[in-house]
Design a protein around this motif. Structure first.
Motif, PDB file in Angstrom:
ATOM      1  N   GLU A 109      -2.359 -20.560   5.192  1.00  0.00           N
ATOM      2  CA  GLU A 109      -3.352 -19.560   5.612  1.00  0.00           C
ATOM      3  C   GLU A 109      -2.879 -18.147   5.307  1.00  0.00           C
ATOM      4  O   GLU A 109      -3.633 -17.302   4.801  1.00  0.00           O
ATOM      5  N   ASN A 110      -1.614 -17.879   5.617  1.00  0.00           N
ATOM      6  CA  ASN A 110      -1.088 -16.529   5.420  1.00  0.00           C
ATOM      7  C   ASN A 110      -0.947 -16.175   3.942  1.00  0.00           C
ATOM      8  O   ASN A 110      -0.982 -15.002   3.573  1.00  0.00           O
ATOM      9  N   THR A 111      -0.780 -17.196   3.096  1.00  0.00           N
ATOM     10  CA  THR A 111      -0.771 -16.945   1.651  1.00  0.00           C
ATOM     11  C   THR A 111      -2.091 -16.319   1.234  1.00  0.00           C
ATOM     12  O   THR A 111      -2.127 -15.303   0.516  1.00  0.00           O
ATOM     13  N   LEU A 112      -3.181 -16.908   1.678  1.00  0.00           N
ATOM     14  CA  LEU A 112      -4.514 -16.405   1.329  1.00  0.00           C
ATOM     15  C   LEU A 112      -4.779 -15.042   1.945  1.00  0.00           C
ATOM     16  O   LEU A 112      -5.401 -14.170   1.314  1.00  0.00           O
ATOM     17  N   SER A 113      -4.299 -14.829   3.156  1.00  0.00           N
ATOM     18  CA  SER A 113      -4.472 -13.514   3.799  1.00  0.00           C
ATOM     19  C   SER A 113      -3.779 -12.425   2.998  1.00  0.00           C
ATOM     20  O   SER A 113      -4.321 -11.334   2.793  1.00  0.00           O
ATOM     21  N   ILE A 114      -2.584 -12.721   2.507  1.00  0.00           N
ATOM     22  CA  ILE A 114      -1.826 -11.755   1.694  1.00  0.00           C
ATOM     23  C   ILE A 114      -2.570 -11.459   0.394  1.00  0.00           C
ATOM     24  O   ILE A 114      -2.687 -10.296  -0.018  1.00  0.00           O
ATOM     25  N   ILE A 115      -3.060 -12.500  -0.258  1.00  0.00           N
ATOM     26  CA  ILE A 115      -3.787 -12.303  -1.516  1.00  0.00           C
ATOM     27  C   ILE A 115      -4.982 -11.382  -1.305  1.00  0.00           C
ATOM     28  O   ILE A 115      -5.212 -10.440  -2.082  1.00  0.00           O
ATOM     29  N   ASN A 116      -5.737 -11.628  -0.265  1.00  0.00           N
ATOM     30  CA  ASN A 116      -6.912 -10.784   0.003  1.00  0.00           C
ATOM     31  C   ASN A 116      -6.521  -9.345   0.312  1.00  0.00           C
ATOM     32  O   ASN A 116      -7.198  -8.401  -0.112  1.00  0.00           O
ATOM     33  N   LYS A 117      -5.418  -9.172   1.034  1.00  0.00           N
ATOM     34  CA  LYS A 117      -4.939  -7.816   1.343  1.00  0.00           C
ATOM     35  C   LYS A 117      -4.520  -7.082   0.060  1.00  0.00           C
ATOM     36  O   LYS A 117      -4.770  -5.878  -0.092  1.00  0.00           O
ATOM     37  N   ILE A 118      -3.868  -7.793  -0.842  1.00  0.00           N
ATOM     38  CA  ILE A 118      -3.461  -7.172  -2.111  1.00  0.00           C
ATOM     39  C   ILE A 118      -4.684  -6.743  -2.902  1.00  0.00           C
ATOM     40  O   ILE A 118      -4.730  -5.639  -3.467  1.00  0.00           O
ATOM     41  N   TRP A 119      -5.690  -7.597  -2.949  1.00  0.00           N
ATOM     42  CA  TRP A 119      -6.917  -7.250  -3.678  1.00  0.00           C
ATOM     43  C   TRP A 119      -7.583  -6.001  -3.079  1.00  0.00           C
ATOM     44  O   TRP A 119      -8.039  -5.115  -3.799  1.00  0.00           O
ATOM     45  N   GLU A 165       1.418  -3.721   6.108  1.00  0.00           N
ATOM     46  CA  GLU A 165       0.245  -4.598   6.107  1.00  0.00           C
ATOM     47  C   GLU A 165       0.497  -6.044   5.705  1.00  0.00           C
ATOM     48  O   GLU A 165      -0.325  -6.919   6.010  1.00  0.00           O
ATOM     49  N   LEU A 166       1.607  -6.315   5.015  1.00  0.00           N
ATOM     50  CA  LEU A 166       1.834  -7.684   4.561  1.00  0.00           C
ATOM     51  C   LEU A 166       2.939  -8.411   5.321  1.00  0.00           C
ATOM     52  O   LEU A 166       2.906  -9.631   5.444  1.00  0.00           O
ATOM     53  N   ALA A 167       3.917  -7.663   5.822  1.00  0.00           N
ATOM     54  CA  ALA A 167       5.064  -8.298   6.490  1.00  0.00           C
ATOM     55  C   ALA A 167       4.637  -9.136   7.695  1.00  0.00           C
ATOM     56  O   ALA A 167       5.291 -10.123   8.038  1.00  0.00           O
ATOM     57  N   ILE A 168       3.520  -8.767   8.329  1.00  0.00           N
ATOM     58  CA  ILE A 168       3.057  -9.515   9.513  1.00  0.00           C
ATOM     59  C   ILE A 168       2.660 -10.948   9.164  1.00  0.00           C
ATOM     60  O   ILE A 168       2.604 -11.809  10.042  1.00  0.00           O
ATOM     61  N   PHE A 169       2.407 -11.205   7.898  1.00  0.00           N
ATOM     62  CA  PHE A 169       2.034 -12.557   7.477  1.00  0.00           C
ATOM     63  C   PHE A 169       3.247 -13.389   7.052  1.00  0.00           C
ATOM     64  O   PHE A 169       3.103 -14.554   6.684  1.00  0.00           O
ATOM     65  N   CYS A 170       4.433 -12.778   7.106  1.00  0.00           N
ATOM     66  CA  CYS A 170       5.665 -13.464   6.707  1.00  0.00           C
ATOM     67  C   CYS A 170       6.334 -14.101   7.916  1.00  0.00           C
ATOM     68  O   CYS A 170       6.212 -13.605   9.045  1.00  0.00           O
ATOM     69  N   GLN A 171       7.059 -15.176   7.700  1.00  0.00           N
ATOM     70  CA  GLN A 171       7.791 -15.835   8.764  1.00  0.00           C
ATOM     71  C   GLN A 171       8.875 -14.886   9.279  1.00  0.00           C
ATOM     72  O   GLN A 171       9.753 -14.457   8.522  1.00  0.00           O
ATOM     73  N   ASN A 172       8.777 -14.521  10.533  1.00  0.00           N
ATOM     74  CA  ASN A 172       9.695 -13.562  11.164  1.00  0.00           C
ATOM     75  C   ASN A 172       9.713 -12.217  10.431  1.00  0.00           C
ATOM     76  O   ASN A 172      10.717 -11.495  10.468  1.00  0.00           O
ATOM     77  N   GLY A 173       8.608 -11.880   9.756  1.00  0.00           N
ATOM     78  CA  GLY A 173       8.497 -10.598   9.059  1.00  0.00           C
ATOM     79  C   GLY A 173       9.416 -10.468   7.855  1.00  0.00           C
ATOM     80  O   GLY A 173       9.658  -9.357   7.375  1.00  0.00           O
ATOM     81  N   ARG A 174       9.904 -11.591   7.319  1.00  0.00           N
ATOM     82  CA  ARG A 174      10.931 -11.551   6.271  1.00  0.00           C
ATOM     83  C   ARG A 174      10.340 -11.463   4.870  1.00  0.00           C
ATOM     84  O   ARG A 174       9.380 -12.153   4.533  1.00  0.00           O
ATOM     85  N   TYR A 175      10.962 -10.619   4.075  1.00  0.00           N
ATOM     86  CA  TYR A 175      10.668 -10.566   2.649  1.00  0.00           C
ATOM     87  C   TYR A 175      11.926 -10.122   1.916  1.00  0.00           C
ATOM     88  O   TYR A 175      12.858  -9.589   2.518  1.00  0.00           O
TER      89      TYR A 175
END
Length: 364
Positions: free
Chosen positions: A291-301, A340-350
């Protein structure tokens, strides 16, 4: 160059106990390969950025055996971050079996393989690419001590050739910053046997290209890449996909040469979504995105539409998202990622990464 070129023609000088070491990066494919034939050969040409910070560090300790092991039998142990990993050993045993004719000394030594990753293992950041390439390089480094030294060009080709027999995409992790794998008419010197540095000219805007990897899911993938590749054998859309990839290579040649960022964004995202479309239409079908993969994609767009900045995503065979963008836009895009994107990452990790030069020897 044929496979016979990689079979040693002279006798080895025996070595006392010793140790070699290499670090090798992961890579992220821009033009994806999905589907293979023969012994680890790709059904289509692929092109990737070699990364820098996402890497595997491997040391290989070796000691001579009193008696040579029987054919197809090897003496080794595998450790991940100093913890014994017996479940890794069947894959390494298969790798040794495949490469034995190219490194005939393998049955004469006991090996201790100690490896560590700078990123989560088996979560879709090509840990097999960095891991197998690092191991192949260690074995080649050992061979260099036993045989008349060959040129650096030959060393890198053979390392890439061997790495491919452990993990296909591993052949693209030896050199950098852009590597192709597979024979293509418009890539002189390209080969399905090993990765080759990308030829054709690359505009300055693509130098040091950034890749921020958003860790959506750091767990083990539900379906392995090996299984996914095999499902392409009877896939109803496979042939069209292979033809599409070859055409995309031609487009990428133009994009790289002319610094066409808009074309890059469109092509890279299409490739990512096509890869996952092939997974979703195989039999059995499967979905690796979350789910979060798709949320990130939409945010990038949304962000790209609002700002006009040339930021895009790509995906490997997993849920994690690679955010690609030019170095000149790093400050503004990292701010967007943090806010805007870190919230969709596991424990905010990137992980912040960028296109780099490839592998590096740790021990001489």
């Amino acid at each position: 160059m044929s496979i016979e070129e990689f079979v040693p023609k002279t006798a080895y000088s025996p070595l006392p106990a010793g140790k070699v070491g290499y670090e090798s990066p992961s890579n992220i494919a821009l033009i994806k390969y999905w589907g293979k034939h023969g012994e680890q050969l790709p059904k289509n040409t692929s092109v990737s950025f070699t990364l820098t910070n996402c890497k595997t560090t491997t040391t290989l300790s070796y000691s001579p055996l009193e008696t040579e092991k029987p054919e197809g039998s090897f003496d080794f142990e595998v450790y991940l971050e100093n913890e014994r990993k017996p479940d890794f050993e069947p894959k390494i045993g298969q790798f040794f079996t495949r490469i034995e004719q190219y490194l005939p000394f393998l049955r004469n030594y006991k090996f201790i393989i100690n490896t560590s990753n700078s990123f989560p293992h088996s979560s879709g950041i090509a840990s097999s690419a960095s891991g197998m390439s690092a191991l192949a390089l260690c074995l080649l480094q050992m061979e260099q001590k036993m045989i008349t030294a060959r040129s650096e060009e030959f060393f890198l080709k053979k390392a890439s050739f061997l790495a491919r027999l452990g993990s296909g995409s591993a052949c693209r992790s030896i050199s950098g910053p852009v590597v192709s794998w597979g024979e293509h008419n418009n890539l002189p010197g390209s080969s399905a046997l090993y990765g080759t540095p990308f030829i054709g000219g690359i505009a300055p805007v693509f130098e040091g290209f950034q890749d921020t990897i958003l860790l959506v899911d750091t767990g083990k993938k539900e379906v392995s890449s090996t299984v996914g590749h095999n499902l392409m054998n009877d896939h109803p859309y496979a042939e069209n996909r292979f033809q599409q990839a070859e055409k995309h290579i031609d487009q990428l040649l133009y994009i790289f040469k002319n610094g066409d960022l808009e074309g890059f964004v469109s092509l890279v995202e299409q490739e990512a979504l096509t890869l996952h479309a092939m997974m979703m239409t195989s039999k059995p079908y499967f979905i690796l995105m979350k789910e979060n993969t798709l949320s990130i994609i939409n945010k990038i767009w949304e962000f790209r539409k609002e700002t006009g900045l040339p930021v895009c995503f790509t995906l490997d065979a997993g849920a994690n998202v690679h955010v690609l963008y030019p170095e000149k836009d790093k400050q503004e895009i990292l701010k967007f990622i943090k806010e805007e994107l870190a919230i969709f990452c596991q424990n905010g990790r990137y992980i912040s990464d960028f296109a780099g030069k490839g592998s590096k020897a740790l021990l001489k």
